[in-house]
Design a protein around this motif. Structure first.
Motif, mmCIF file in Angstrom:
data_model
loop_
_atom_site.group_PDB
_atom_site.id
_atom_site.type_symbol
_atom_site.label_atom_id
_atom_site.label_comp_id
_atom_site.label_asym_id
_atom_site.label_seq_id
_atom_site.Cartn_x
_atom_site.Cartn_y
_atom_site.Cartn_z
ATOM 1 N N GLY A 29 0.766 -1.205 0.095
ATOM 2 C CA GLY A 29 0.057 0.004 -0.179
ATOM 3 C C GLY A 29 0.968 1.447 -0.264
ATOM 4 O O GLY A 29 0.220 2.388 0.129
ATOM 5 N N HIS A 30 2.143 1.200 -0.232
ATOM 6 C CA HIS A 30 2.811 2.532 -0.177
ATOM 7 C C HIS A 30 3.186 2.802 -1.543
ATOM 8 O O HIS A 30 3.315 2.158 -2.651
ATOM 9 C CB HIS A 30 4.380 2.193 0.405
ATOM 10 N N ASP A 31 3.382 4.201 -1.858
ATOM 11 C CA ASP A 31 3.574 4.848 -2.742
ATOM 12 C C ASP A 31 5.284 4.633 -3.304
ATOM 13 O O ASP A 31 5.871 5.059 -2.457
ATOM 14 C CB ASP A 31 3.393 6.385 -3.042
ATOM 15 N N PRO A 32 5.613 3.935 -4.401
ATOM 16 C CA PRO A 32 6.789 3.569 -4.444
ATOM 17 C C PRO A 32 7.813 4.809 -4.559
ATOM 18 O O PRO A 32 8.907 4.762 -3.918
ATOM 19 C CB PRO A 32 7.312 2.879 -5.700
ATOM 20 N N THR A 68 18.446 -16.014 1.866
ATOM 21 C CA THR A 68 16.851 -15.909 1.829
ATOM 22 C C THR A 68 16.587 -15.690 3.470
ATOM 23 O O THR A 68 17.394 -16.332 4.522
ATOM 24 C CB THR A 68 16.452 -17.188 1.828
ATOM 25 N N LEU A 69 15.951 -14.668 3.799
ATOM 26 C CA LEU A 69 15.601 -14.164 5.115
ATOM 27 C C LEU A 69 13.959 -14.183 5.018
ATOM 28 O O LEU A 69 13.296 -14.108 4.264
ATOM 29 C CB LEU A 69 16.100 -12.803 5.195
ATOM 30 N N THR A 70 13.655 -13.802 6.322
ATOM 31 C CA THR A 70 12.141 -13.875 6.589
ATOM 32 C C THR A 70 12.121 -12.638 7.516
ATOM 33 O O THR A 70 12.948 -12.319 8.405
ATOM 34 C CB THR A 70 11.489 -15.036 7.380
ATOM 35 N N ALA A 71 11.187 -11.633 7.202
ATOM 36 C CA ALA A 71 11.048 -10.433 7.904
ATOM 37 C C ALA A 71 9.523 -9.891 7.733
ATOM 38 O O ALA A 71 8.833 -10.217 6.760
ATOM 39 C CB ALA A 71 11.847 -9.241 7.201
ATOM 40 N N ARG A 72 9.224 -9.068 8.755
ATOM 41 C CA ARG A 72 7.911 -8.193 8.779
ATOM 42 C C ARG A 72 8.213 -6.990 8.291
ATOM 43 O O ARG A 72 8.850 -6.369 8.937
ATOM 44 C CB ARG A 72 7.318 -8.133 10.060
ATOM 45 N N LEU A 73 7.175 -6.493 7.372
ATOM 46 C CA LEU A 73 7.535 -5.252 6.561
ATOM 47 C C LEU A 73 5.870 -4.502 7.099
ATOM 48 O O LEU A 73 5.014 -4.986 6.980
ATOM 49 C CB LEU A 73 7.772 -5.156 5.212
ATOM 50 N N ARG A 74 5.928 -3.157 7.344
ATOM 51 C CA ARG A 74 5.040 -2.265 7.465
ATOM 52 C C ARG A 74 4.154 -1.978 6.458
ATOM 53 O O ARG A 74 4.626 -1.547 5.282
ATOM 54 C CB ARG A 74 5.404 -1.135 8.308
ATOM 55 N N HIS A 75 2.691 -2.326 6.406
ATOM 56 C CA HIS A 75 1.728 -1.798 5.555
ATOM 57 C C HIS A 75 1.618 -0.377 5.835
ATOM 58 O O HIS A 75 1.586 0.094 6.778
ATOM 59 C CB HIS A 75 0.597 -2.968 5.679
ATOM 60 N N ALA A 76 1.004 0.243 4.642
ATOM 61 C CA ALA A 76 0.594 1.599 4.713
ATOM 62 C C ALA A 76 -0.335 1.719 5.810
ATOM 63 O O ALA A 76 -0.587 2.909 6.608
ATOM 64 C CB ALA A 76 0.361 1.978 3.441
#
Length: 189
Positions: A29-32, A68-76
């Protein structure tokens, strides 16, 4: 959640976002363009920052290394999504000059994994406990007794087991009914 959506980005050596694929709109949901020149760590869940920092610190001097990693990224919207991330050091490649991250939204898989773990824990509990009282059943009692005996032997200690017998319990069930017997068992547990 979009389980098959990918997004890619490149990061400068100082971990600022240099390029961001437009697919980030659909995935997070982020503007690139709003992400350019921001720190990737600002999008990461605080508990996942050390993992990525460690990779970048170790990979900086290893051209071409990927992990290869696993991570949580913040949604808009402020929530976090789980991602499988393939991070590659392309800093030494003159045509790229960046770390390249290819990410796949794995939120649905993580949700399913969590639900399965909860189901397994529930089934294990049900297999080892009496459904009426919630107390350990014979199988769990036997396993715990074996463990306690092993520890007592190792520590050369004594062990005692207390058994309680309810006299005339069958008579209670026969005269007042099984519901009364069940209630008594729940109360004395």
């Amino acid at each position: 959640s979009f389980p098959l959506c990918y997004c890619a980005r490149t990061l400068a050596a100082d971990l600022t976002i240099r390029w961001q694929a437009d697919s980030i709109r659909k995935v997070l949901g982020h503007d690139p363009l709003s992400l350019l020149d921001t720190q990737i760590l600002d999008l990461l869940h605080k508990d996942d920052r050390a993992i990525l920092k460690s990779y970048f610190a170790g990979a900086r001097d290893e051209p071409g290394v990927s992990r290869t990693l696993t991570a949580r990224l913040r949604h808009a919207d402020g929530s976090y999504r789980h991602f499988d991330v393939v991070a590659a050091n392309r800093l030494h490649d003159p045509s790229v000059g960046s770390f390249v991250l290819n990410m796949r939204d794995a939120s649905d898989a993580w949700q399913l994994k969590r639900e399965l773990e909860e189901l397994v824990a529930q089934r294990e509990h049900e297999a080892m406990h009496d459904p009426l009282t919630g107390l350990a059943n014979r199988r769990l009692l036997s396993a715990r007794l074996d463990q306690a005996l092993t520890v007592a032997r190792q520590q050369e200690d004594d062990l005692a087991v207390l058994l309680i017998d309810l006299n005339r319990f069958k008579e209670l069930n026969d005269t007042l009914g099984h519901a009364a017997g069940d209630q008594l068992l729940r109360e004395i547990r």
